[in-house]
Design a protein around this motif. Structure first.
Motif, PDB file in Angstrom:
ATOM      1  N   TRP A  46       0.798  -1.234   0.000  1.00 30.94           N
ATOM      2  CA  TRP A  46       0.000   0.000   0.000  1.00 30.94           C
ATOM      3  C   TRP A  46       0.826   1.277   0.000  1.00 30.94           C
ATOM      4  O   TRP A  46       0.331   2.326  -0.415  1.00 30.94           O
ATOM      5  CB  TRP A  46      -0.914   0.030   1.240  1.00 30.94           C
ATOM      6  N   TYR A 112      -2.293   7.280   7.152  1.00 29.65           N
ATOM      7  CA  TYR A 112      -1.944   6.498   8.348  1.00 29.65           C
ATOM      8  C   TYR A 112      -1.334   5.153   8.012  1.00 29.65           C
ATOM      9  O   TYR A 112      -1.551   4.598   6.933  1.00 29.65           O
ATOM     10  CB  TYR A 112      -3.184   6.259   9.228  1.00 29.65           C
ATOM     11  N   VAL A 114       0.116   1.608  10.678  1.00 33.90           N
ATOM     12  CA  VAL A 114       0.346   1.160  12.047  1.00 33.90           C
ATOM     13  C   VAL A 114       1.393   0.048  12.048  1.00 33.90           C
ATOM     14  O   VAL A 114       1.504  -0.717  11.082  1.00 33.90           O
ATOM     15  CB  VAL A 114      -0.982   0.717  12.710  1.00 33.90           C
ATOM     16  N   GLU A 119      -2.123  -3.789  14.921  1.00 33.08           N
ATOM     17  CA  GLU A 119      -3.328  -3.631  14.107  1.00 33.08           C
ATOM     18  C   GLU A 119      -4.545  -4.152  14.880  1.00 33.08           C
ATOM     19  O   GLU A 119      -4.403  -4.910  15.844  1.00 33.08           O
ATOM     20  CB  GLU A 119      -3.242  -4.430  12.792  1.00 33.08           C
ATOM     21  N   GLY A 120      -5.711  -3.762  14.399  1.00 30.62           N
ATOM     22  CA  GLY A 120      -6.959  -4.354  14.885  1.00 30.62           C
ATOM     23  C   GLY A 120      -7.336  -3.979  16.308  1.00 30.62           C
ATOM     24  O   GLY A 120      -8.220  -4.579  16.898  1.00 30.62           O
ATOM     25  N   GLN A 121      -6.686  -2.972  16.877  1.00 33.24           N
ATOM     26  CA  GLN A 121      -7.018  -2.536  18.247  1.00 33.24           C
ATOM     27  C   GLN A 121      -7.741  -1.190  18.239  1.00 33.24           C
ATOM     28  O   GLN A 121      -7.938  -0.584  19.287  1.00 33.24           O
ATOM     29  CB  GLN A 121      -5.741  -2.401  19.086  1.00 33.24           C
ATOM     30  N   GLY A 122      -8.039  -0.696  17.043  1.00 32.49           N
ATOM     31  CA  GLY A 122      -8.711   0.606  16.958  1.00 32.49           C
ATOM     32  C   GLY A 122      -7.781   1.784  17.153  1.00 32.49           C
ATOM     33  O   GLY A 122      -8.243   2.924  17.298  1.00 32.49           O
ATOM     34  N   THR A 125      -8.043   4.273  14.182  1.00 32.36           N
ATOM     35  CA  THR A 125      -9.331   4.986  14.243  1.00 32.36           C
ATOM     36  C   THR A 125      -9.264   6.083  15.305  1.00 32.36           C
ATOM     37  O   THR A 125      -9.735   7.209  15.093  1.00 32.36           O
ATOM     38  CB  THR A 125     -10.469   3.989  14.566  1.00 32.36           C
ATOM     39  N   MET A 148      -7.793   5.878  -0.397  1.00 34.76           N
ATOM     40  CA  MET A 148      -7.074   4.601  -0.337  1.00 34.76           C
ATOM     41  C   MET A 148      -7.397   3.747  -1.552  1.00 34.76           C
ATOM     42  O   MET A 148      -8.414   3.967  -2.236  1.00 34.76           O
ATOM     43  CB  MET A 148      -7.393   3.840   0.959  1.00 34.76           C
ATOM     44  N   ASN A 152      -8.054  -1.903  -0.274  1.00 32.29           N
ATOM     45  CA  ASN A 152      -7.518  -1.809   1.092  1.00 32.29           C
ATOM     46  C   ASN A 152      -8.668  -1.796   2.112  1.00 32.29           C
ATOM     47  O   ASN A 152      -9.087  -0.753   2.619  1.00 32.29           O
ATOM     48  CB  ASN A 152      -6.639  -0.563   1.224  1.00 32.29           C
ATOM     49  N   ALA A 153      -9.168  -2.995   2.408  1.00 21.28           N
ATOM     50  CA  ALA A 153     -10.375  -3.123   3.242  1.00 21.28           C
ATOM     51  C   ALA A 153     -10.161  -2.559   4.645  1.00 21.28           C
ATOM     52  O   ALA A 153     -11.066  -1.924   5.210  1.00 21.28           O
ATOM     53  CB  ALA A 153     -10.788  -4.588   3.314  1.00 21.28           C
ATOM     54  N   ARG A 157     -12.310   0.513   6.407  1.00 20.69           N
ATOM     55  CA  ARG A 157     -13.017   0.377   7.694  1.00 20.69           C
ATOM     56  C   ARG A 157     -12.625   1.497   8.647  1.00 20.69           C
ATOM     57  O   ARG A 157     -13.450   2.006   9.399  1.00 20.69           O
ATOM     58  CB  ARG A 157     -12.704  -0.982   8.349  1.00 20.69           C
ATOM     59  N   ARG A 161     -15.355   3.825  10.300  1.00 21.93           N
ATOM     60  CA  ARG A 161     -15.495   3.873  11.762  1.00 21.93           C
ATOM     61  C   ARG A 161     -15.269   5.265  12.314  1.00 21.93           C
ATOM     62  O   ARG A 161     -15.804   5.624  13.368  1.00 21.93           O
ATOM     63  CB  ARG A 161     -14.501   2.917  12.423  1.00 21.93           C
TER      64      ARG A 161
HETATM   65  C1  COA Z   1      -5.074   0.301   7.481  1.00 21.51           C
HETATM   66  C2  COA Z   1      -4.449   0.215   8.867  1.00 21.51           C
HETATM   67  C3  COA Z   1      -3.798   1.563   9.189  1.00 21.51           C
HETATM   68  C4  COA Z   1      -5.563  -0.089   9.886  1.00 21.51           C
HETATM   69  O1  COA Z   1      -4.997   0.018  11.198  1.00 21.51           O
HETATM   70  P1  COA Z   1      -5.706  -0.634  12.471  1.00 21.51           P
HETATM   71  O2  COA Z   1      -5.028  -0.076  13.679  1.00 21.51           O
HETATM   72  O3  COA Z   1      -5.760  -2.098  12.320  1.00 21.51           O
HETATM   73  O4  COA Z   1      -7.140  -0.015  12.355  1.00 21.51           O
HETATM   74  P2  COA Z   1      -8.305  -0.152  13.409  1.00 21.51           P
HETATM   75  O5  COA Z   1      -7.993  -1.211  14.417  1.00 21.51           O
HETATM   76  O6  COA Z   1      -8.591   1.216  13.896  1.00 21.51           O
HETATM   77  O7  COA Z   1      -9.524  -0.632  12.477  1.00 21.51           O
HETATM   78  C5  COA Z   1      -9.305  -1.671  11.596  1.00 21.51           C
HETATM   79  C6  COA Z   1     -10.637  -2.100  10.991  1.00 21.51           C
HETATM   80  O8  COA Z   1     -10.314  -2.777   9.781  1.00 21.51           O
HETATM   81  C7  COA Z   1     -10.706  -4.135   9.906  1.00 21.51           C
HETATM   82  N1  COA Z   1      -9.707  -4.923   9.207  1.00 21.51           N
HETATM   83  C8  COA Z   1      -8.430  -5.153   9.563  1.00 21.51           C
HETATM   84  N2  COA Z   1      -7.826  -5.914   8.615  1.00 21.51           N
HETATM   85  C9  COA Z   1      -8.753  -6.152   7.674  1.00 21.51           C
HETATM   86  C10 COA Z   1      -8.742  -6.853   6.447  1.00 21.51           C
HETATM   87  N3  COA Z   1      -7.646  -7.442   5.986  1.00 21.51           N
HETATM   88  N4  COA Z   1      -9.890  -6.890   5.733  1.00 21.51           N
HETATM   89  C11 COA Z   1     -10.996  -6.273   6.161  1.00 21.51           C
HETATM   90  N5  COA Z   1     -11.055  -5.560   7.296  1.00 21.51           N
HETATM   91  C12 COA Z   1      -9.948  -5.503   8.046  1.00 21.51           C
HETATM   92  C13 COA Z   1     -10.772  -4.417  11.368  1.00 21.51           C
HETATM   93  O9  COA Z   1     -11.612  -5.521  11.646  1.00 21.51           O
HETATM   94  C14 COA Z   1     -11.350  -3.090  11.879  1.00 21.51           C
HETATM   95  O10 COA Z   1     -12.709  -2.960  11.564  1.00 21.51           O
HETATM   96  P3  COA Z   1     -13.881  -3.362  12.610  1.00 21.51           P
HETATM   97  O11 COA Z   1     -13.724  -2.463  13.772  1.00 21.51           O
HETATM   98  O12 COA Z   1     -15.115  -3.173  11.845  1.00 21.51           O
HETATM   99  O13 COA Z   1     -13.609  -4.785  12.988  1.00 21.51           O
HETATM  100  C15 COA Z   1      -3.383  -0.898   8.971  1.00 21.51           C
HETATM  101  O14 COA Z   1      -3.957  -2.094   8.531  1.00 21.51           O
HETATM  102  C16 COA Z   1      -2.116  -0.601   8.169  1.00 21.51           C
HETATM  103  O15 COA Z   1      -1.191   0.026   8.658  1.00 21.51           O
HETATM  104  N6  COA Z   1      -2.083  -1.073   6.911  1.00 21.51           N
HETATM  105  C17 COA Z   1      -0.909  -0.862   6.067  1.00 21.51           C
HETATM  106  C18 COA Z   1      -0.754   0.614   5.668  1.00 21.51           C
HETATM  107  C19 COA Z   1      -2.004   1.157   5.010  1.00 21.51           C
HETATM  108  O16 COA Z   1      -2.668   0.461   4.266  1.00 21.51           O
HETATM  109  N7  COA Z   1      -2.313   2.445   5.294  1.00 21.51           N
HETATM  110  C20 COA Z   1      -3.461   3.103   4.717  1.00 21.51           C
HETATM  111  C21 COA Z   1      -3.152   3.576   3.359  1.00 21.51           C
HETATM  112  S1  COA Z   1      -4.541   4.426   2.676  1.00 21.51           S
END
Ligand code: COA
Length: 198
Positions: A46, A112, A114, A119-122, A125, A148, A152-153, A157, A161
């Protein structure tokens, strides 16, 4: 009223429930390098800048450039740290910020990432909510957007959120880091409109 960016009061440190968001400063290079190093696999699909490990010199140059751009209000990047007892900074757990700024509107784009393992701890958000408050309440934003890859699911989200509204898809608007044509989602929040939070 026209905003003079250099006179705009932007806090260099923001506290959220679990995070400290702070603008970069000289000496932050090793923390950034370790965080990116630990996350490369997750970032690579990404983030164009995260294709290979950074050298210590590259990391230090990046944080110094961030500090300079922050001071000039050209870009407002924040490093994310765990918030520890006494509001001390813990581990570097990612990056975020207000980017692609148009002070005339004013308009900002939140970005952003992480650290792997956090990941996945909010956390992201939580950071996006804090930056949205900064943008609307202190910087008088008319619009804040998040863009995005349509694929990039997790990022989609986060936007949903944090109360951003899906506006549409820009078809074939840019390239993925490995050079494939990419469709881009746009989410936004605008001043004075309550968005439904999902
Ligand atoms: C995108 C990213 C920042 C999310 O960070 P995070 O701390 O996990 O985000 P949060 O915990 O606040 O929320 C994640 C949400 O995405 C969902 N999620 C996580 N991985 C997922 C996946 N592979 N497919 C679908 N949903 C996913 C989680 O379930 C959560 O949603 P929910 O509350 O409905 O369950 C992180 O995955 C990341 O750093 N990715 C790589 C860099 C990137 O893509 N940055 C954004 C570029 S636009």
């Amino acid at each position: 009223m026209k905003v003079e960016p250099l006179l705009s009061d932007v806090p260099e440190r923001l506290l959220t429930e679990r995070l400290i968001l702070r603008c970069a400063r000289p000496g932050d290079g090793p923390a950034l390098q370790a965080s990116v190093d630990a996350s490369l696999e997750g970032l690579r699909p990404w983030m164009p800048w995260a294709q290979a490990a950074q050298s210590p010199e590259e990391s230090e140059a990046i944080v110094r450039r961030m500090a300079g751009q922050f001071a000039l209000r050209q870009d407002l990047p924040f490093s994310m740290f765990e918030r520890c007892a006494g509001d001390a900074e813990g581990l570097h757990v990612g990056g975020t910020g207000l980017h692609r700024i148009d002070w005339g509107v004013p308009r900002f784009e939140i970005g952003y990432w992480v650290r792997t393992g956090f990941e996945g701890q909010g956390l992201v958000t939580e950071a996006v909510r804090a930056l949205s408050r900064l943008a609307f309440d202190r910087l008088r934003a008319a619009r804040v957007e998040i863009r995005m890859d349509t694929n990039n699911a997790a990022s989609r989200r986060v936007a949903e959120r944090a109360g951003f509204t899906f506006e549409g898809i820009l078809r074939r608007d840019t390239l993925t880091p490995d050079g494939q044509l990419r469709d881009t989602c746009i989410y936004s929040r605008v001043r004075g409109v309550e968005e439904p939070v999902s």
